[in-house]
Design a protein around this motif. Structure first.
Motif, PDB file in Angstrom:
ATOM      1  N   GLN A 149       0.836  -1.202   0.000  1.00 50.33           N
ATOM      2  CA  GLN A 149       0.000   0.000   0.000  1.00 50.33           C
ATOM      3  C   GLN A 149       0.870   1.251   0.000  1.00 50.33           C
ATOM      4  N   PRO A 150       0.512   2.259  -0.844  1.00 49.66           N
ATOM      5  CA  PRO A 150       1.324   3.475  -0.954  1.00 49.66           C
ATOM      6  C   PRO A 150       1.511   4.152   0.399  1.00 49.66           C
ATOM      7  N   GLN A 151       2.696   4.700   0.581  1.00 48.88           N
ATOM      8  CA  GLN A 151       3.039   5.400   1.816  1.00 48.88           C
ATOM      9  C   GLN A 151       3.289   6.882   1.508  1.00 48.88           C
ATOM     10  N   ALA A 152       3.198   7.691   2.531  1.00 48.92           N
ATOM     11  CA  ALA A 152       3.515   9.109   2.373  1.00 48.92           C
ATOM     12  C   ALA A 152       4.962   9.231   1.894  1.00 48.92           C
ATOM     13  N   GLY A 153       5.154  10.056   0.910  1.00 49.13           N
ATOM     14  CA  GLY A 153       6.506  10.227   0.369  1.00 49.13           C
ATOM     15  C   GLY A 153       6.776   9.392  -0.863  1.00 49.13           C
ATOM     16  N   ASP A 154       5.901   8.425  -1.174  1.00 50.02           N
ATOM     17  CA  ASP A 154       6.070   7.636  -2.394  1.00 50.02           C
ATOM     18  C   ASP A 154       5.882   8.534  -3.613  1.00 50.02           C
ATOM     19  N   SER A 155       6.680   8.318  -4.630  1.00 49.49           N
ATOM     20  CA  SER A 155       6.465   9.018  -5.891  1.00 49.49           C
ATOM     21  C   SER A 155       5.190   8.497  -6.542  1.00 49.49           C
ATOM     22  N   ASP A 156       4.661   9.244  -7.516  1.00 43.36           N
ATOM     23  CA  ASP A 156       3.475   8.778  -8.238  1.00 43.36           C
ATOM     24  C   ASP A 156       3.740   7.444  -8.914  1.00 43.36           C
ATOM     25  N   LEU A 184      -4.345  -9.609  -4.830  1.00 45.02           N
ATOM     26  CA  LEU A 184      -5.736  -9.954  -4.531  1.00 45.02           C
ATOM     27  C   LEU A 184      -6.342 -10.802  -5.647  1.00 45.02           C
ATOM     28  N   ARG A 185      -5.922 -10.523  -6.864  1.00 45.63           N
ATOM     29  CA  ARG A 185      -6.410 -11.300  -8.002  1.00 45.63           C
ATOM     30  C   ARG A 185      -5.960 -12.754  -7.889  1.00 45.63           C
ATOM     31  N   GLU A 186      -4.717 -12.949  -7.521  1.00 44.83           N
ATOM     32  CA  GLU A 186      -4.215 -14.313  -7.365  1.00 44.83           C
ATOM     33  C   GLU A 186      -4.933 -15.045  -6.234  1.00 44.83           C
ATOM     34  N   ALA A 187      -5.390 -14.269  -5.245  1.00 41.02           N
ATOM     35  CA  ALA A 187      -6.145 -14.867  -4.140  1.00 41.02           C
ATOM     36  C   ALA A 187      -7.635 -15.013  -4.480  1.00 41.02           C
ATOM     37  N   ARG A 188      -8.010 -14.630  -5.731  1.00 42.42           N
ATOM     38  CA  ARG A 188      -9.387 -14.685  -6.220  1.00 42.42           C
ATOM     39  C   ARG A 188     -10.330 -13.801  -5.417  1.00 42.42           C
ATOM     40  N   LEU A 189      -9.789 -12.734  -4.878  1.00 43.94           N
ATOM     41  CA  LEU A 189     -10.610 -11.745  -4.172  1.00 43.94           C
ATOM     42  C   LEU A 189     -10.935 -10.634  -5.162  1.00 43.94           C
ATOM     43  N   TRP A 190     -11.879 -10.938  -6.058  1.00 45.15           N
ATOM     44  CA  TRP A 190     -12.151 -10.051  -7.184  1.00 45.15           C
ATOM     45  C   TRP A 190     -12.646  -8.681  -6.747  1.00 45.15           C
ATOM     46  N   GLN A 191     -13.544  -8.647  -5.781  1.00 44.69           N
ATOM     47  CA  GLN A 191     -14.112  -7.366  -5.360  1.00 44.69           C
ATOM     48  C   GLN A 191     -13.053  -6.476  -4.736  1.00 44.69           C
ATOM     49  N   ALA A 192     -12.215  -7.061  -3.894  1.00 46.84           N
ATOM     50  CA  ALA A 192     -11.153  -6.269  -3.265  1.00 46.84           C
ATOM     51  C   ALA A 192     -10.179  -5.744  -4.311  1.00 46.84           C
ATOM     52  N   ALA A 193      -9.828  -6.590  -5.290  1.00 46.64           N
ATOM     53  CA  ALA A 193      -8.933  -6.146  -6.362  1.00 46.64           C
ATOM     54  C   ALA A 193      -9.581  -5.031  -7.172  1.00 46.64           C
ATOM     55  N   HIS A 194     -10.872  -5.183  -7.453  1.00 47.74           N
ATOM     56  CA  HIS A 194     -11.602  -4.146  -8.192  1.00 47.74           C
ATOM     57  C   HIS A 194     -11.585  -2.822  -7.441  1.00 47.74           C
ATOM     58  N   ASP A 195     -11.767  -2.878  -6.143  1.00 53.15           N
ATOM     59  CA  ASP A 195     -11.811  -1.650  -5.341  1.00 53.15           C
ATOM     60  C   ASP A 195     -10.457  -0.937  -5.346  1.00 53.15           C
ATOM     61  N   VAL A 196      -9.385  -1.721  -5.268  1.00 55.22           N
ATOM     62  CA  VAL A 196      -8.045  -1.119  -5.317  1.00 55.22           C
ATOM     63  C   VAL A 196      -7.826  -0.433  -6.662  1.00 55.22           C
ATOM     64  N   LEU A 197      -8.214  -1.090  -7.741  1.00 53.05           N
ATOM     65  CA  LEU A 197      -8.024  -0.522  -9.071  1.00 53.05           C
ATOM     66  C   LEU A 197      -8.908   0.690  -9.305  1.00 53.05           C
ATOM     67  N   LYS A 198     -10.093   0.671  -8.728  1.00 53.51           N
ATOM     68  CA  LYS A 198     -10.974   1.832  -8.846  1.00 53.51           C
ATOM     69  C   LYS A 198     -10.342   3.048  -8.171  1.00 53.51           C
ATOM     70  N   ARG A 199      -9.758   2.845  -6.993  1.00 49.09           N
ATOM     71  CA  ARG A 199      -9.065   3.952  -6.307  1.00 49.09           C
ATOM     72  C   ARG A 199      -7.870   4.424  -7.127  1.00 49.09           C
ATOM     73  N   ALA A 210       2.615   1.739  -9.122  1.00 49.54           N
ATOM     74  CA  ALA A 210       3.131   0.367  -9.190  1.00 49.54           C
ATOM     75  C   ALA A 210       2.662  -0.457  -7.996  1.00 49.54           C
ATOM     76  N   LYS A 211       2.627   0.157  -6.822  1.00 50.52           N
ATOM     77  CA  LYS A 211       2.172  -0.565  -5.627  1.00 50.52           C
ATOM     78  C   LYS A 211       0.698  -0.936  -5.725  1.00 50.52           C
ATOM     79  N   MET A 212      -0.116  -0.028  -6.228  1.00 49.87           N
ATOM     80  CA  MET A 212      -1.547  -0.310  -6.342  1.00 49.87           C
ATOM     81  C   MET A 212      -1.801  -1.437  -7.353  1.00 49.87           C
ATOM     82  N   LEU A 213      -1.063  -1.423  -8.447  1.00 49.83           N
ATOM     83  CA  LEU A 213      -1.180  -2.511  -9.411  1.00 49.83           C
ATOM     84  C   LEU A 213      -0.747  -3.842  -8.775  1.00 49.83           C
TER      85      LEU A 213
END
Length: 604
Positions: A410-417, A431-446, A422-425
């Protein structure tokens, strides 16, 4: 170009103090100004041959000295335009090549391309036999994107160039014009000159190579392939033909036959075989690429890069043990490569870290978490930070510590864009590998809210929407990707495959997949998609042909699921089981394979 560059030639300023003149002469003038221009040297032999111990006097006369001094002083005070005018006049009067070069460089440094071209043309006119002048004219016409004016200067350049050097002049033409904004016009302008050069046996080969390269850049890959075939026939030893064929493979698959024919004729040409393997890897044909790398290793085991390439392909094919064997051998042989200079040392260090990362992935693939972490511990390069974090997060997830893994990504304060993206991807992939589709979708939406109009992020979110059966959102996102990047082949394929898999709008599906294939004709997953839509349309024979082709190029488990299903429906159940068993061996928990077996009530 500054306004001062268009000022008319000024009247000469008042004479400067003597001290300033001396300082300018020895501190401001370039080295070439300390000697007389060649045209200013008196023709008398006595004047040009000083006696022993006789002091040599400068033959630069006072007006020329003063003109050069004024030009350099104007340049040193930022008056590039005035310096250009003064020194160009001196170059014309003296016909000195070094002075013409100086004037051209002044204009180029001032980003005044037209003035640089004007000086180069004046140089060529003043000294018609100057090879450097004509080279400069051709280069500047390329830089200024004026291909329609190039033909005559190029002909003159070729005439002036010694016969044995003309092939090199032709060879560099495609690179000279590689930044042209209208490559078709470049090709059309230079084609007559190149066709004429092709009639000369000494320049035949390079003229055809240059013509093919320019045709390729202009999008006329069919002509480029025709010329490559002509070269392969007329000059079977020419290596440029093979590089051309390799570069044409993505757009003209028939070009591959030129390479395989050359390898059949020259089976020990390991350099070509290695290049061919890399081209196959770029085309995402890992099985074929691995075959070529193995052949290189068998013939020349000291080819260090072949071990790395083979390890990468084995990993891509999910052959963990084979990947570890190749990469371990690579590291062993890499230790013997000399790192005598800094650049070579840095390259070796980076290569070693990449191998460690891949070995960690292979160990994880085998389920050996301890070994995977041990390889990660070796990696300390900042540019590998995100990859290393992802691998650690993946290892934690394997130990039922998914939340801890997510926190690493998860991105931290001070991380470059760039790092935050890259961290969000990476978190979404975890989450995708864990088949947690909704959680992965939410991360990508953010991620898409933070990085708007990022086609890769939009594409990834669309894939998660599809997993959640949100078809409308998936289509909307994919169409947005296509609108933002019309050549994004994966978006066409994903949308077309989704329609085919649901058995709806099948003709539209076929058109979308055909569009994807127009960008990547040999991409196995795109061929698989086309095979699947043909199956849905009832064209079983064509479906089998395409799916066999896709599976042969890339024995992926999902492709195996599709091919096995079509074989099963066609009554070839033994072959279907064999294909499914191969897929299950690679990925026993593959979702597509398990769903297919369950739906068809098939047992392995």
């Amino acid at each position: 170009m500054p306004a001062t560059y268009r000022r008319s030639k000024p009247s000469l300023p008042a004479l400067a103090p003597a001290a300033l003149l001396v300082a300018s002469l020895f501190g401001g003038l370039p080295a070439w100004a300390a000697t007389a221009p060649s045209a200013a040297v008196p023709s008398s032999p006595a004047a040009s041959a000083p006696q022993e111990d006789e002091p040599t006097n400068s033959v630069m006369d006072a007006p020329l000295f003063y003109q050069l001094l004024v030009g350099e002083m104007e340049l040193s005070t930022g008056q590039a335009g005035v310096a250009y005018q003064v020194l160009l006049d001196a170059a014309r009067r003296t016909q000195d090549e070094e002075l013409f070069k100086r004037v051209v460089n002044i204009a180029l440094q001032a980003r005044a391309g037209e003035q640089a071209l004007g000086a180069a043309k004046a140089w060529a006119n003043a000294i018609p036999t100057s090879l450097a002048a004509h080279q400069m004219v051709v280069q500047l016409l390329a830089l200024l994107n004026r291909p329609s004016e190039v033909a005559d200067p190029l002909r003159e350049l070729l005439q002036l160039t010694p016969a044995e050097q003309r092939p090199m002049v032709l060879a560099v033409l495609p690179r000279t014009f590689q930044r042209a904004t209208e490559p078709l016009k470049v090709y059309q302008a230079l084609e007559p000159v190149l066709q004429s050069s092709a009639k000369d046996p000494q320049t035949h080969d390079m003229a055809l190579v240059a013509q093919a390269r320019l045709a390729q850049a202009a999008g006329d890959t069919a002509t480029a392939l025709k010329l490559a075939r002509e070269l392969a026939e007329s000059s079977p030893q020419l290596e440029d033909t093979m590089q051309l064929a390799l570069d044409l493979m993505p757009s003209q698959p028939e070009a591959e036959a030129l390479v395989t024919a050359r390898l059949k004729a020259q089976p020990t040409n390991n350099a070509l075989r290695l290049a061919y393997g890399r081209a196959l890897a770029r085309a995402q044909r890992p099985e074929d690429a691995a075959r070529e790398f193995r052949a290189v290793i068998e013939a020349a085991p000291d080819t260090v890069s072949a071990w790395f390439a083979l390890g990468a392909m084995e990993l891509d094919l999910r052959h963990a043990a084979a990947a570890e064997t190749a990469l371990t051998e690579y590291l062993k042989r890499l230790a013997d490569v000399p790192a005598t200079d800094t650049d070579n040392g840095l390259m070796i260090a980076e290569a070693r870290q990449q191998a460690w990362l891949m070995l960690s992935q292979a160990a994880e693939m085998r389920g050996d978490v301890k070994a995977a972490e041990a390889w990660l511990q070796k990696i300390d390069r900042p540019d590998r930070k995100i990859e290393t974090l992802y691998r650690r997060a993946s290892l934690l997830a394997r130990q039922d510590k998914l939340d801890q893994g997510r926190k690493l990504l998860q991105p931290q304060a001070g991380d470059s864009d760039a790092d935050a993206r890259a961290k969000m991807l990476a978190e979404a992939q975890l989450l995708r590998e864990a088949r947690l589709w909704q959680a992965a979708h939410d991360v990508l939406k953010r991620a898409n809210e933070r990085f708007s109009e990022d086609v890769d992020l939009l594409y990834e979110q669309s894939m998660m929407a599809e997993k959640l059966n949100n078809v409308d959102e998936m289509e909307t996102l994919l169409k947005r990707v296509i609108a933002l990047k019309p050549d994004y082949a994966n978006a066409y394929n994903a949308l077309g495959y989704s329609l085919a898999d649901r058995g709806v709008r099948l003709e539209e599906s076929r058109g979308l997949i055909a569009k994807a294939l127009s960008y990547a004709p040999k991409e196995p997953f795109f061929i698989d998609s086309m095979g699947w839509v043909e199956f849905k349309l009832g064209n079983r024979t064509e479906a089998l042909r395409l799916l066999r082709e896709a599976y042969q190029a890339r024995p992926d488990t999902e492709i195996a699921a599709h091919l096995g299903e079509v074989l099963w429906i066609a009554g070839e159940q033994d072959e279907a089981r064999r294909v499914w068993q191969e897929g299950a061996k690679r990925e026993p928990k593959n979702e597509a394979l398990l769903e297919t077996l369950n739906r068809l009530k098939a047992k392995l």
